[in-house]
Write a protein that holds these residues in place. Sequence first.
Motif, PDB file in Angstrom:
ATOM      1  N   ALA A 206       0.831  -1.201   0.000  1.00  0.00           N
ATOM      2  CA  ALA A 206       0.000   0.000   0.000  1.00  0.00           C
ATOM      3  C   ALA A 206       0.864   1.248   0.000  1.00  0.00           C
ATOM      4  CB  ALA A 206      -0.901   0.016   1.232  1.00  0.00           C
ATOM      5  N   VAL A 207       0.214   2.334  -0.398  1.00  0.00           N
ATOM      6  CA  VAL A 207       0.839   3.660  -0.295  1.00  0.00           C
ATOM      7  C   VAL A 207      -0.015   4.474   0.664  1.00  0.00           C
ATOM      8  CG1 VAL A 207       1.533   5.737  -1.546  1.00  0.00           C
ATOM      9  CG2 VAL A 207       1.622   3.496  -2.689  1.00  0.00           C
ATOM     10  N   LEU A 208       0.645   5.113   1.631  1.00  0.00           N
ATOM     11  CA  LEU A 208      -0.082   5.960   2.581  1.00  0.00           C
ATOM     12  C   LEU A 208       0.124   7.425   2.239  1.00  0.00           C
ATOM     13  CD1 LEU A 208      -0.743   5.648   6.278  1.00  0.00           C
ATOM     14  CD2 LEU A 208       0.261   7.778   5.474  1.00  0.00           C
ATOM     15  N   ILE A 209      -0.999   8.092   1.993  1.00  0.00           N
ATOM     16  CA  ILE A 209      -0.989   9.520   1.684  1.00  0.00           C
ATOM     17  C   ILE A 209      -1.769  10.234   2.777  1.00  0.00           C
ATOM     18  CG2 ILE A 209      -1.664  11.278  -0.016  1.00  0.00           C
ATOM     19  CD1 ILE A 209       0.158   9.298  -1.320  1.00  0.00           C
ATOM     20  N   GLN A 210      -1.279  11.373   3.232  1.00  0.00           N
ATOM     21  CA  GLN A 210      -2.064  12.179   4.159  1.00  0.00           C
ATOM     22  C   GLN A 210      -2.582  13.415   3.437  1.00  0.00           C
ATOM     23  OE1 GLN A 210      -0.078  13.375   7.830  1.00  0.00           O
ATOM     24  NE2 GLN A 210      -1.500  15.082   8.086  1.00  0.00           N
ATOM     25  N   SER A 211      -3.888  13.686   3.578  1.00  0.00           N
ATOM     26  CA  SER A 211      -4.463  14.876   2.970  1.00  0.00           C
ATOM     27  C   SER A 211      -5.684  15.332   3.775  1.00  0.00           C
ATOM     28  CB  SER A 211      -4.890  14.596   1.523  1.00  0.00           C
ATOM     29  OG  SER A 211      -5.395  15.779   0.938  1.00  0.00           O
ATOM     30  N   PRO A 212      -5.707  16.587   4.256  1.00  0.00           N
ATOM     31  CA  PRO A 212      -4.658  17.592   4.179  1.00  0.00           C
ATOM     32  C   PRO A 212      -3.380  17.067   4.853  1.00  0.00           C
ATOM     33  CG  PRO A 212      -6.708  18.505   5.090  1.00  0.00           C
ATOM     34  CD  PRO A 212      -6.900  17.056   4.970  1.00  0.00           C
ATOM     35  N   ASN A 213      -2.231  17.419   4.281  1.00  0.00           N
ATOM     36  CA  ASN A 213      -0.992  16.819   4.757  1.00  0.00           C
ATOM     37  C   ASN A 213      -0.319  17.647   5.843  1.00  0.00           C
ATOM     38  OD1 ASN A 213       0.475  18.867   3.471  1.00  0.00           O
ATOM     39  ND2 ASN A 213       0.811  17.658   1.614  1.00  0.00           N
ATOM     40  N   LEU A 214       0.892  17.218   6.201  1.00  0.00           N
ATOM     41  CA  LEU A 214       1.621  17.893   7.279  1.00  0.00           C
ATOM     42  C   LEU A 214       1.685  19.398   7.082  1.00  0.00           C
ATOM     43  CD1 LEU A 214       3.575  17.946   9.735  1.00  0.00           C
ATOM     44  CD2 LEU A 214       5.435  17.531   8.115  1.00  0.00           C
ATOM     45  N   TYR A 215       1.878  19.829   5.839  1.00  0.00           N
ATOM     46  CA  TYR A 215       2.057  21.259   5.569  1.00  0.00           C
ATOM     47  C   TYR A 215       0.726  21.982   5.419  1.00  0.00           C
ATOM     48  CZ  TYR A 215       6.192  18.711   4.084  1.00  0.00           C
ATOM     49  OH  TYR A 215       7.232  17.825   4.031  1.00  0.00           O
ATOM     50  N   GLY A 216      -0.372  21.239   5.586  1.00  0.00           N
ATOM     51  CA  GLY A 216      -1.699  21.825   5.409  1.00  0.00           C
ATOM     52  C   GLY A 216      -2.234  21.672   3.997  1.00  0.00           C
ATOM     53  N   CYS A 217      -1.386  21.236   3.076  1.00  0.00           N
ATOM     54  CA  CYS A 217      -1.778  21.180   1.659  1.00  0.00           C
ATOM     55  C   CYS A 217      -2.722  20.011   1.371  1.00  0.00           C
ATOM     56  CB  CYS A 217      -0.550  21.021   0.769  1.00  0.00           C
ATOM     57  SG  CYS A 217       0.643  22.341   0.973  1.00  0.00           S
ATOM     58  N   LEU A 218      -3.595  20.232   0.393  1.00  0.00           N
ATOM     59  CA  LEU A 218      -4.451  19.153  -0.103  1.00  0.00           C
ATOM     60  C   LEU A 218      -3.697  18.395  -1.186  1.00  0.00           C
ATOM     61  CD1 LEU A 218      -7.810  21.127  -0.461  1.00  0.00           C
ATOM     62  CD2 LEU A 218      -7.077  19.651   1.429  1.00  0.00           C
ATOM     63  N   GLU A 219      -3.645  17.086  -1.050  1.00  0.00           N
ATOM     64  CA  GLU A 219      -3.025  16.257  -2.086  1.00  0.00           C
ATOM     65  C   GLU A 219      -4.040  16.059  -3.210  1.00  0.00           C
ATOM     66  OE1 GLU A 219       0.024  15.266  -2.181  1.00  0.00           O
ATOM     67  OE2 GLU A 219       0.780  15.328  -0.107  1.00  0.00           O
TER      68      GLU A 219
END
Lengths: 445, 489
Positions: A206-219
Motif C-alpha cells: 500500500a501507499v499511505l498519503i495524508q491529505s490535508p498533509n503535514l504542511y496543510g496542503c491538499l493532495e
Amino acid sequence: MRYTQFTNPQVQQMLDVIGVDSIDDLFSTIPPALRFTKPLDIPEGISELELLRDVGSLAEKNTSCDKLTCFLGAGAYDHFIPTVVDGLASQTEFLTAYTPYQAEASQGILQLFFEFQSMVCLLTGMEAANASLYEGASAAAEAMYMAAGITRRNRIVIAESAHPDIRQVIQTYARERGVEIATVPAPNGTVDETALAKVIDKQTAAVLIQSPNLYGCLERLDRIIPVIHEAGALAIVSTDPLAAGILKPVGNFGADIVVGEGQALGIPMQYGGPYLGLLAGRKKYLRKMPGRVVGMTKDADGRRGFCLSLQTREQHIKRERATSNVCTNQGLLAIRASIYMASMGRNGIQQVAGQCFDKAHYAAQQITQLKNYELRFDAPFFKEFTVRTTHNVQDVIQSCRDNDILAGVPLARLDERFTDSILIAVTEKRTREEIDQLVAALGAV
Amino acid sequence: MPNTPKLQQQDFPILFELGSPGLCAVSLPKSDVPQTNLSDSVPGDLIAAEPPSLPEIGELDVVRHYKKLSRRCFSVDGNFYPLGSCTMKYNPRINERVAAMPALANLHPYQDERDVQGLLEMMHRLKQYLAQIAGLADVSLQPAAGAHGEMTGLMMINAYHRSNGEERKIVLTPDSAHGTNPASCTICGREAASVRSKADGRVDLDDLRSKVDDNTAALMITNPNTVGVFDEQIAEIADILHARGAQLYLDGANMNAILGKTRPGDFGVDVMHYNTHKTFSTPHGGGGPGAGPVAVAKHLTPFLPIPRVILKDDGTFGWESNEPQSIGKIRSFFGQTGVLVRAYAYIRALGHDGLRDVAECAVLSANYLAARLKELYDLPFPSPYAHEFILVPRAANHGATELDIAKRLIDHEIHPPTMSWPVAHCLMIEPTETESLDTLDHFVAAMTEIADELENDPDVVRSAPHTMPVRRLDEVEASRKPIVRWPAD
Ligand SMILES: Cc1ncc(COP(=O)(O)O)c(C=O)c1O
C-alpha cells in the motif's frame, strides 16, 4: 482518601466467614522473601480538598490556551466544543461502563458505536468503520498491517508529506514484522506524482498519503489514487474528518482504507491525548479490519438490537492469529465524536468546515501582504498553511508569544528541511480580531 | 432508504430516524471574515457537491437521544460490576474534575515546554510513583492501553536481545494468558508458544524448563494469574528464564491485588505494563480510553520509547527524544495525558497507605465471596485467592451454562462476571475493593437464588434476561451477514 467502605467489625465478620485470622493470612501465597513490608516511597494519602490544591498548584504553572490565542495545529486543533458534548458524554452510564460484551445490558453504548461507525463512513466516504483505535498515528500503523494482510505483501510506501508521528510510528511497528518502508518525496509541499509510480513495486502492499498533509496542503487524490491502483497497490489515506464538511470525502477518490485523527470532532486538546483513532475501509475488507466493530441484529423476539460483531477477528478469540492486539480502544472519545457529529449535523459540519476554510484563507492573505512573509507552497489548503519568513523563526514565535499569541508550529520541529517556515492553523473559533492581532504581531517582529 | 430493515413498532429509534432537514443542535457565530470562493482556491474535483448527510436534529432531541441511550447501559455507577480481570472499581468523581481543569485540558501538544511545566512535573511524579510501585528502574507513559504496553514491552525485549546480537523468536505464554498476550507477540513478529498450567493454576515448571532455550525471547506471565492465584514459584520462574538469557514480562492487569504488598521488580520481572483503567481507577468509558504505562528494569531503560519526560539539569521538566537505542515512537504526541492526570490524582490521593488498603480490601472481598459461594458452586482452584476467583456451575445444573447464569444476574441488576475464560464454563468474579459488604451480600443472595432456580425452574435462567430492553441477540447472524452502518447495505 479511601474509596473502600468496610468498617472494622465488618472486616472481622468477613475474616470469620473466610476462616482466617487476619488479612495478612490471605496473602500467604506470596513467599515471605518477596513481601514488601515497608511503605512505598510515595507520599501519604491526602483528602479531596488537599488534592485539589496539589493539582491546582501544578496546573497554575501551565499557561493554557484559555489565556493564549492558539494558531497551533499539526494534528491537534483548537476547535469549538458544543456544551452538549461535555454534558452528554460525561454521563457516568457511559463513563463507567466497560466494553459492551454483554449486549443486553449495553444496548445504549452498542447503538452509539453503531451510529458512530455510520457517521464515520459518511465523513470518510467508506462502507465500514470500526469503533475506534488509539489515535491517528497508530491507526495508520494498523492500516499498514491490514494492507499487508490483504495483499500478503510486505512493503509500504509513505508520503514524505505525512506527519512525522505517522511515519515514525509506522516505522516502529514495521521493524518488528519485517515490513519494508519506502518514501515518496514531496519536494514542494505535495507528493511528487511522477516519482510515485516508480517507488511502487510488485512487493508494495500500500501507499499511505495524508491529505490535508503535514504542511496543510491538499493532495491531488483524484490523480494520485489511480496511479497507486494502476501500480497494483492499495491506497491508504489519512485525513481530517472535518474537511468532509466542504471537501469530497477521501473515499470518493477510491481509497481502500481511510484512517485519521478524530480529535477535531469535539475532543479537548488535553496536551495530545486521549484522542480518537479512526479506521474505515471497503466492506470487502471488513474481516481484515483491526479493532471492535458493532453490528445490527435482532433479539429472540425479532426486535432490532446491536452487538459486537465479527469477534472472531479479535484477540480474545483468535489470539496470535488476530487481526490486531487492540482490546481497550477509545470508547469514550468515540462517544464524544458521535455526539459532536449528531449535534452539528449536515449543516453544522458544513459551516464549521467552511469557516475554518474562510478564516485560514483570510489569515493567509493578510499575512502574505506583510513584507517578510510568503506562502511556502502553492498547493490548495483547508484550515492550515505554511508560511516562509525571512526573520528567524524562533524570534517570530517568541515575539508573538510575548503578545499572548501562539503563532504556529515551527515547521523545522516536524520536518528539518524547512528551517524558515511556520505552520499556522486557523479554526472556526478564531475571530477576525484575533487574526488581525496575529498579523500585527507578525508584522511587528 | 434502500434495504433498510423495517422499523418495528417497538424498535428504539436510531439517530438517523430522528430530526428533520434543516435542523441543527448547535449555533455558530456568523463568520466575520470575507468569504473565500472555494472553487477559486481548490480544484473542482476535490470539492464536495453537498455536505455529508449527517443527521439533522434539534438540541433537545439530541439531548434526549443520548439520555435514553445512557439508560440502556449498565455501569459501575449504576450496578455492581464484578467483571473479572477488568477491575471495575469506583471511578472517583474528583478525578474527572481535576482532568477537566482548563489549565490541564486546554493545552496544545506543541506548546513550548515553558508553558506546560506544571503538567510535565505531574507526569514526572507519576512516572516515579509507577516505578516505585513496580520496584523497577524507569517508566514510559506513552502506551495507550494494556495491549499497547505489551507491544511496547515486547519491542523493548526484542531490541535488548538484538543489542546482544540475538534475534530470539519465541515468546512463551501460559495457556491461561489473556488473548492480547499472544496477539501482541504476532504484532512484534514473534511466535507465541504455550506453557502448561498445573491443576492448581500455577505454571508447570517442568514444562517451562523444557521449553526455555536460546531462542526464547521472554515469558509473558500474569501474576496474580488469570485464575486468581498468586504463583509463589515466580522467583524460580524468573531464574529459569534468566539462566537462558530470556526476559520475564509481567502483564500487570492484576496489580490491584498486590499494590504495596509485593513488587514485580522484587520478584524478578524485567518489564511490565499497568492498566491505569483497572488498577488506578481511570474510567473505562465503554471501552477506553485507558493507558498502559510500561515499567522496566535498569538493563532495558535504553530501549524505552520516545519521548521521555525528564527533569533537566536546570531544574525544569521537558521531553527527551534523542535516544539512539530507543525502540522509537509508538503513538502520536505524548501519551494519553488526560488519563494519566486522573491516575496521578488517584495515586496522590490514596498515597502509600491507601494503595495498600486497596489491595487488602480487594483480596478480602474476593475471598469473602468465594467463601460464601463455595457450597453452591464449584471453585476449581485452591484458596486463598487474590482479588478474583473462578467459579463453575455444577454439572447437575440441568443444562444451564455459565452464560445463562451470567444473563440471569442481569435481572438482578448485576453486571455479569467475565465468562468462559480462562477455563471452560467458568465465571471469573472480581468484586474490587470499593464495594460495600451490603453489595457483596446482595450478590451472594442473587447467586443463591439462581442456584435455587437451576434446581427448580431452570428455564427462567436459560431464557434470561427478562428485564432488559432486548432479549438475547443473534450474534451469529450479526457476524455471518454483518450490518455495520446505517443505512444497511
Ligand atoms: C489479563 C489481561 N491482559 C491484558 C489486557 C488488555 O488490556 P487493554 O484492554 O488495556 O489493552 C486485559 C484486558 O482486559 C487483561 O484482562
